[in-house]
Design an enzyme around this catalytic site. Structure first.
Site, PDB file in Angstrom:
ATOM      1  N   GLU A 214       0.881  -0.942   0.141  1.00 25.50           N
ATOM      2  CA  GLU A 214       0.342  -0.102  -0.020  1.00 25.50           C
ATOM      3  C   GLU A 214       1.009   0.804   0.015  1.00 25.50           C
ATOM      4  O   GLU A 214       1.677   1.251   0.513  1.00 25.50           O
ATOM      5  CB  GLU A 214      -0.646  -0.042   1.017  1.00 25.50           C
ATOM      6  CG  GLU A 214      -1.925  -1.533   1.042  1.00 25.50           C
ATOM      7  CD  GLU A 214      -2.980  -1.297   0.131  1.00 25.50           C
ATOM      8  OE1 GLU A 214      -2.878   0.238  -0.460  1.00 25.50           O
ATOM      9  OE2 GLU A 214      -3.352  -2.371   0.192  1.00 25.50           O
ATOM     10  N   CYS A 248      -2.443   9.596   1.921  1.00 27.51           N
ATOM     11  CA  CYS A 248      -1.426   8.704   1.224  1.00 27.51           C
ATOM     12  C   CYS A 248      -2.418   8.790   0.157  1.00 27.51           C
ATOM     13  O   CYS A 248      -2.307   9.293  -1.553  1.00 27.51           O
ATOM     14  CB  CYS A 248      -1.045   7.341   0.785  1.00 27.51           C
ATOM     15  SG  CYS A 248      -2.690   6.286   1.266  1.00 27.51           S
TER      16      CYS A 248
END
Length: 466
Positions: A214, A248
């Site tokens: 991720e 993110c």
């Protein structure tokens, strides 16, 4: 106390010996473990909120939202786990013998390793654990050393909830991470930067371990000229400046039609002035700190580089004594500036103008595939055109970040923004091996045809497949 190589070897061997007992647990037993985890998270909520404030000044409300998202994930998995664990029956093909059976068993991968990030140091360490426990794995977790107070809370929570032979936590710096990566785990789950993700994947390859990565990237916003500009600006600014942009999924840069650029900038400035200021001054209590001085210097350097190349600061830009960076807007940013080459991961919003949809799409596609793409438009044709011509891990239309909160959607990147996905059933599947099981019928009419001697059979087979 920092773990040693001997400690890691002992822990790995202990979990290796215990994994076969854990893999045989029932849905009821795994649900009980998840419920125990949930109770521990609730009990440690005040400590977690305080720890995140200590580590990087995270506002208490944002920290509590992080914990709430984790609890929602646990509740969703608990509600559906028994169904997910059921064998998946598959209809045998027409060529199968009458009476043959086919099914898929979802089995644990075995020993798994989870690395947590520093930007959401509580939820993004424990949320993958939910999937690992649900799938019946044993697990080692490595919290981020950059947020030591939160790492300590996570360690206390996990040690109070699980036996070390099933779920263990190992604290320490990069040397501990490197030592863990030398062990032959069956699956590694990593949340962090693309640069470190490459090293994790290389280490996993030595043992042929599977990975979930991720990562991040430059998640763009494309604004059509047919929008509610005030609403779009408010939603984009909220996502950009939350957690001081250290997300993110943060909207990295904004592409807006030239005729609307100044109006958009004014609306973002209005949001900042009304939501993040009190009495005319920045309300620092509602804005996270930059996690450390190194990252603060990096962000200040990006602003300086952009301004040196001709960009203009339309809002903010001040580095505060409290290790905060004021919410910032940059305009007239050259497309080759450093800030347009790397993920910003801070409260700086470059606003760029585009001429037409071709210009916007080409600019987005000229960079690595992002973790998220945000499209603002009232026109379905515009949205569909952008989706058809771009690639990203996920998409939110007319908002930002919202797709991550939908438990029925997989969350993950593509290419440099990640590999694999999780959340909900996708978390369970990320830590599971789908094992094919075929049951042959007692009588198989084609059995003799497929075995020697082959004399005369080639012609028959050729006629059957031609």
């Amino acid at each position: 106390m920092t773990a040693t190589a001997h400690d890691i070897d002992r822990l790995f061997a202990r979990q290796d010996a215990h994994q076969h007992r854990v893999r045989a647990t029932s849905a009821e037993q795994r649900i009980a473990k998840l419920q125990a985890l949930r109770a521990a998270v609730v009990a440690h909520l005040p400590a977690a909120v305080a720890a995140m404030a200590e580590d990087f000044g995270k506002p208490g409300f944002e920290a509590a939202c992080e914990v709430a998202a984790l609890l929602g994930e646990i509740d969703h998995v608990v509600a559906h786990l028994a169904q997910w664990m059921q064998p998946v029956e598959v209809q045998p093909s027409a060529s199968a013998a009458p009476g043959a059976t086919a099914r898929i068993l979802r089995e644990p991968k075995g020993q798994v390793l989870i690395f947590g990030p520093w930007n959401f140091p509580f939820a993004l360490l424990l949320q993958p654990l939910v999937g690992a426990v649900a799938a019946g794995n044993v697990c080692v977790l490595k919290p981020s050393e950059i947020t030591p107070a939160t790492s300590a809370v996570c360690a206390r929570l996990l040690r109070a909830t699980f036996e070390e032979a099933e779920v263990a936590v190992v604290e320490g710096g990069p040397e501990i991470a490197a030592a863990l990566l030398e062990r032959p785990f069956d699956h590694i789950f990593f949340t962090g930067s693309t640069q470190v993700g490459k090293r994790v994947m290389a280490a996993a390859a030595k043992h042929l371990a599977s990975v979930t990565l991720e990562l991040g990237g430059k998640s763009p916003v494309i604004i059509d000229d047919d929008v509610d500009l005030a609403q779009a600006a408010s939603r984009i600014a909220w996502g950009k400046y939350m957690n001081a942009g250290q997300i993110c999924l943060s909207p990295d840069y904004v592409l807006v039609q030239a005729a609307q650029r100044d109006a958009f900038v004014a609306e973002v400035a209005h949001y900042v002035g009304t939501s993040l200021h009190v009495g005319g001054a920045l309300n620092e209590a509602d804005l996270s700190q930059i996690v450390n001085e190194r990252n603060l210097r990096r962000l200040a350097g990006l602003i300086d580089d952009a301004v040196g190349r001709g960009a203009r600061i339309a809002l903010g830009g001040q580095v505060l004594a409290s290790r905060r960076l004021a919410p910032t807007i940059l305009v007239d940013v050259p497309r080759d500036a450093a800030i347009m080459q790397e993920e910003i991961f801070g409260p700086i919003m470059p606003v760029l103008s585009y001429e037409d949809i071709d210009d916007a799409v080409n600019f987005v596609n000229g960079r690595g595939k992002p973790l998220a793409l945000y499209v603002f438009s009232r026109r379905a044709a515009f949205v569909d055109a952008v989706l058809a011509r771009t690639s990203s891990g996920g998409v939110t239309i007319n908002d930002v970040i919202a797709h991550v909160a939908e438990p029925g959607l997989p969350f993950g990147g593509v290419g440099p923004s990640g590999l694999g996905s999780y959340h909900g059933v996708y978390s369970f599947l990320a830590f599971s091996h789908e094992r094919s099981v075929y049951g042959q019928a007692a009588e198989n009419p084609m059995e003799a045809f497929g075995r020697p001697p082959y004399a005369g059979k080639l012609e028959m087979l050729t006629s059957m497949i031609s």
